[in-house]
Design a protein around this motif. Structure first.
Motif, PDB file in Angstrom:
ATOM      1  N   PRO A 155       0.810  -1.217   0.000  1.00  0.00           N
ATOM      2  CA  PRO A 155       0.000   0.000   0.000  1.00  0.00           C
ATOM      3  C   PRO A 155       0.846   1.272   0.000  1.00  0.00           C
ATOM      4  CG  PRO A 155       0.106  -0.884   2.227  1.00  0.00           C
ATOM      5  CD  PRO A 155       0.831  -1.867   1.343  1.00  0.00           C
ATOM      6  N   PHE A 156       0.260   2.341  -0.578  1.00  0.00           N
ATOM      7  CA  PHE A 156       0.907   3.642  -0.642  1.00  0.00           C
ATOM      8  C   PHE A 156       0.171   4.633   0.252  1.00  0.00           C
ATOM      9  CE2 PHE A 156       1.977   1.612  -4.666  1.00  0.00           C
ATOM     10  CZ  PHE A 156       3.339   1.866  -4.770  1.00  0.00           C
ATOM     11  N   ASP A 157       0.916   5.641   0.702  1.00  0.00           N
ATOM     12  CA  ASP A 157       0.326   6.733   1.489  1.00  0.00           C
ATOM     13  C   ASP A 157      -0.230   7.825   0.600  1.00  0.00           C
ATOM     14  OD1 ASP A 157       1.326   5.797   4.193  1.00  0.00           O
ATOM     15  OD2 ASP A 157       3.238   6.047   3.140  1.00  0.00           O
ATOM     16  N   LEU A 158       0.343   7.974  -0.596  1.00  0.00           N
ATOM     17  CA  LEU A 158      -0.007   9.088  -1.474  1.00  0.00           C
ATOM     18  C   LEU A 158       0.103   8.651  -2.923  1.00  0.00           C
ATOM     19  CD1 LEU A 158      -0.407  12.267  -1.923  1.00  0.00           C
ATOM     20  CD2 LEU A 158       2.092  12.333  -2.098  1.00  0.00           C
ATOM     21  N   ALA A 159      -0.868   9.068  -3.732  1.00  0.00           N
ATOM     22  CA  ALA A 159      -0.788   8.889  -5.181  1.00  0.00           C
ATOM     23  C   ALA A 159      -0.965  10.244  -5.844  1.00  0.00           C
ATOM     24  CB  ALA A 159      -1.855   7.915  -5.672  1.00  0.00           C
ATOM     25  N   THR A 160      -0.177  10.500  -6.875  1.00  0.00           N
ATOM     26  CA  THR A 160      -0.357  11.683  -7.700  1.00  0.00           C
ATOM     27  C   THR A 160      -0.721  11.227  -9.115  1.00  0.00           C
ATOM     28  OG1 THR A 160       2.010  11.769  -8.245  1.00  0.00           O
ATOM     29  CG2 THR A 160       1.267  13.073  -6.360  1.00  0.00           C
ATOM     30  N   ALA A 161      -1.537  12.028  -9.782  1.00  0.00           N
ATOM     31  CA  ALA A 161      -1.968  11.685 -11.142  1.00  0.00           C
ATOM     32  C   ALA A 161      -2.152  12.986 -11.910  1.00  0.00           C
ATOM     33  CB  ALA A 161      -3.264  10.881 -11.113  1.00  0.00           C
ATOM     34  N   VAL A 162      -1.192  13.307 -12.747  1.00  0.00           N
ATOM     35  CA  VAL A 162      -1.235  14.546 -13.525  1.00  0.00           C
ATOM     36  C   VAL A 162      -1.670  14.202 -14.944  1.00  0.00           C
ATOM     37  CG1 VAL A 162       0.102  16.504 -14.385  1.00  0.00           C
ATOM     38  CG2 VAL A 162       0.521  15.623 -12.073  1.00  0.00           C
ATOM     39  N   TYR A 163      -2.879  14.620 -15.297  1.00  0.00           N
ATOM     40  CA  TYR A 163      -3.468  14.356 -16.611  1.00  0.00           C
ATOM     41  C   TYR A 163      -3.509  12.861 -16.918  1.00  0.00           C
ATOM     42  CZ  TYR A 163      -2.904  19.376 -17.096  1.00  0.00           C
ATOM     43  OH  TYR A 163      -2.980  20.738 -16.883  1.00  0.00           O
ATOM     44  N   LEU A 164      -4.018  12.110 -15.965  1.00  0.00           N
ATOM     45  CA  LEU A 164      -4.264  10.682 -16.185  1.00  0.00           C
ATOM     46  C   LEU A 164      -5.699  10.436 -16.613  1.00  0.00           C
ATOM     47  CD1 LEU A 164      -3.787   7.586 -15.893  1.00  0.00           C
ATOM     48  CD2 LEU A 164      -4.442   7.865 -13.475  1.00  0.00           C
ATOM     49  N   PHE A 165      -6.650  10.906 -15.817  1.00  0.00           N
ATOM     50  CA  PHE A 165      -8.040  10.490 -15.971  1.00  0.00           C
ATOM     51  C   PHE A 165      -8.659  10.973 -17.277  1.00  0.00           C
ATOM     52  CE2 PHE A 165      -7.487  10.743 -11.253  1.00  0.00           C
ATOM     53  CZ  PHE A 165      -7.440   9.377 -11.060  1.00  0.00           C
ATOM     54  N   ASN A 166      -8.155  12.055 -17.862  1.00  0.00           N
ATOM     55  CA  ASN A 166      -8.684  12.533 -19.139  1.00  0.00           C
ATOM     56  C   ASN A 166      -8.331  11.610 -20.300  1.00  0.00           C
ATOM     57  OD1 ASN A 166      -6.168  13.953 -18.168  1.00  0.00           O
ATOM     58  ND2 ASN A 166      -5.996  14.433 -20.351  1.00  0.00           N
ATOM     59  N   HIS A 167      -7.472  10.610 -20.044  1.00  0.00           N
ATOM     60  CA  HIS A 167      -7.154   9.635 -21.094  1.00  0.00           C
ATOM     61  C   HIS A 167      -7.988   8.356 -20.980  1.00  0.00           C
ATOM     62  CE1 HIS A 167      -4.014  11.995 -22.893  1.00  0.00           C
ATOM     63  NE2 HIS A 167      -3.453  12.193 -21.712  1.00  0.00           N
ATOM     64  N   ALA A 168      -8.928   8.334 -20.033  1.00  0.00           N
ATOM     65  CA  ALA A 168      -9.867   7.203 -19.985  1.00  0.00           C
ATOM     66  C   ALA A 168     -10.783   7.290 -21.194  1.00  0.00           C
ATOM     67  CB  ALA A 168     -10.684   7.253 -18.698  1.00  0.00           C
ATOM     68  N   THR A 169     -10.832   6.232 -21.984  1.00  0.00           N
ATOM     69  CA  THR A 169     -11.569   6.282 -23.243  1.00  0.00           C
ATOM     70  C   THR A 169     -13.082   6.158 -23.075  1.00  0.00           C
ATOM     71  OG1 THR A 169     -11.179   3.908 -23.515  1.00  0.00           O
ATOM     72  CG2 THR A 169      -9.627   5.408 -24.598  1.00  0.00           C
ATOM     73  N   ASP A 170     -13.509   5.565 -21.960  1.00  0.00           N
ATOM     74  CA  ASP A 170     -14.940   5.428 -21.706  1.00  0.00           C
ATOM     75  C   ASP A 170     -15.175   5.405 -20.203  1.00  0.00           C
ATOM     76  OD1 ASP A 170     -14.308   2.781 -20.857  1.00  0.00           O
ATOM     77  OD2 ASP A 170     -14.668   2.020 -22.888  1.00  0.00           O
ATOM     78  N   ARG A 171     -16.438   5.419 -19.807  1.00  0.00           N
ATOM     79  CA  ARG A 171     -16.774   5.507 -18.383  1.00  0.00           C
ATOM     80  C   ARG A 171     -16.285   4.283 -17.611  1.00  0.00           C
ATOM     81  NH1 ARG A 171     -19.788   9.284 -16.389  1.00  0.00           N
ATOM     82  NH2 ARG A 171     -20.591   9.765 -18.476  1.00  0.00           N
ATOM     83  N   SER A 172     -16.345   3.124 -18.234  1.00  0.00           N
ATOM     84  CA  SER A 172     -15.866   1.912 -17.576  1.00  0.00           C
ATOM     85  C   SER A 172     -14.373   2.023 -17.247  1.00  0.00           C
ATOM     86  CB  SER A 172     -16.119   0.704 -18.473  1.00  0.00           C
ATOM     87  OG  SER A 172     -15.570  -0.466 -17.917  1.00  0.00           O
ATOM     88  N   SER A 173     -13.583   2.533 -18.188  1.00  0.00           N
ATOM     89  CA  SER A 173     -12.149   2.697 -17.960  1.00  0.00           C
ATOM     90  C   SER A 173     -11.875   3.741 -16.892  1.00  0.00           C
ATOM     91  CB  SER A 173     -11.450   3.102 -19.266  1.00  0.00           C
ATOM     92  OG  SER A 173     -11.548   2.079 -20.226  1.00  0.00           O
ATOM     93  N   LEU A 174     -12.650   4.815 -16.899  1.00  0.00           N
ATOM     94  CA  LEU A 174     -12.480   5.861 -15.889  1.00  0.00           C
ATOM     95  C   LEU A 174     -12.701   5.306 -14.494  1.00  0.00           C
ATOM     96  CD1 LEU A 174     -12.057   8.886 -15.252  1.00  0.00           C
ATOM     97  CD2 LEU A 174     -14.543   9.167 -15.480  1.00  0.00           C
ATOM     98  N   HIS A 175     -13.775   4.558 -14.298  1.00  0.00           N
ATOM     99  CA  HIS A 175     -14.061   3.979 -12.985  1.00  0.00           C
ATOM    100  C   HIS A 175     -13.001   2.945 -12.605  1.00  0.00           C
ATOM    101  CE1 HIS A 175     -18.270   5.414 -11.922  1.00  0.00           C
ATOM    102  NE2 HIS A 175     -17.985   6.036 -13.059  1.00  0.00           N
ATOM    103  N   ALA A 176     -12.524   2.192 -13.577  1.00  0.00           N
ATOM    104  CA  ALA A 176     -11.492   1.189 -13.296  1.00  0.00           C
ATOM    105  C   ALA A 176     -10.199   1.845 -12.810  1.00  0.00           C
ATOM    106  CB  ALA A 176     -11.225   0.350 -14.538  1.00  0.00           C
TER     107      ALA A 176
END
Length: 294
Positions: A155-176
């Protein structure tokens, strides 16, 4: 869209290190890390890590472990090849963007990266590949993997995500993606995500800040935006125009207990980018900071 950064390569590095919007993103992320008390001693995960800038930033801030993940093999190759950014350490680029160093961060300056062994639990699964290094004692790893199908690395204490979620191609991928990140965070762990603001095109021209939206195509679960990094020559890329409400819905469904939003922060004005320049950017910034608690 999935492998577009394999072809962009060094032009993405150019954009990251010269574009004004990237300077604002770095300033915003560093301010958020500072507000959390820094990263010293934390296990950290950097998603959509690109060529590893933020991964090394976390390591230089004192993280015990910094793992950079990207779906692009070329980006991970560049991350492993770059070592410490610019040859003078992260501090040099922090100074260039007027960034605030996280509390308790390591002193700036050059530091060499060498090869190392990935800690237990970081072995590649599902076709992922790893690579290890260190900055001032921190363990740094780079992993080629799909953020929607992350191996269990935490497990991690912190996650960063810079311009990750806008590359989800559909809602299923975004939730995944959100579920995969939540599964790798400790209870109480934090997610800090830089996400695009929807609705700007065609009303706002971000060309002075290093990026241009050239078209918006209505298709699928979210509109497809076609854009360019304004490098030499320009680099074409695409991403999905998800609403902030879509991100929040996915985070809650994944099990995050809180979701919050903060506006983009801008570096101090200087002789190149004066206060009028940054005031115009803050009126309609490219991005916002999404904060989630696991």
């Amino acid at each position: 869209m999935r492998f577009q950064y394999d072809s962009i390569g060094d032009r993405f590095v150019e954009s990251k290190t010269t574009a004004a919007f990237s300077a604002a993103d770095t300033h915003t992320l560093l301010g958020a890390l500072d507000a959390l008390g820094g990263v010293r001693g934390l296990d950290t995960l950097d998603l959509a890590c690109g060529y590893g800038y933020n991964t090394r930033l976390l390591a230089r801030g004192g993280a015990r472990r910094a793992v950079g993940v990207d779906i692009s093999e070329e980006m991970i190759r560049l991350a492993r090849a770059h070592g410490v950014i610019g040859g003078n350490g992260v501090g040099a680029l922090e100074a260039a963007v007027g960034a605030v160093r996280p509390a308790g961060g390591a002193a700036s300056g050059a530091a060499a990266e060498g090869t190392g062994t990935a800690p237990a639990g970081a072995a590649p699964t599902g076709g992922a590949s790893t690579g290890g290094a260190s900055i001032e004692g921190a363990s740094i790893e780079y992993l080629v993997a799909d953020a929607a199908k992350l191996p269990q690395m935490g497990p991690f204490d912190l996650a960063t995500a810079v311009y990750l979620f806008n590359h989800a191609t559909d809602r299923s991928s975004l939730h995944a993606m959100f579920r995969s990140i939540r599964a790798n965070l400790r209870d109480g762990g934090r997610l800090l995500a830089i996400v695009p603001n929807a609705g700007a095109f065609p009303h706002v021209d971000w060309s002075p800040y290093g990026v241009r939206i050239v078209d918006r195509v209505q298709e699928g679960d979210a509109p497809l935006l076609k854009a360019q990094f304004l490098t030499q020559p320009p680099a074409d890329f695409e991403f999905r125009e998800w609403a902030h409400a879509d991100f929040a819905e996915a985070a809650v469904e994944a099990g995050f207990s809180t979701v919050g939003w903060q506006p983009s922060r801008t570096p101090p004005a200087d002789g190149v980018r004066d206060e009028a320049y940054w005031t115009a950017y803050r009126a309609w910034p490219i991005s916002s900071l999404m904060t989630c608690t696991a």
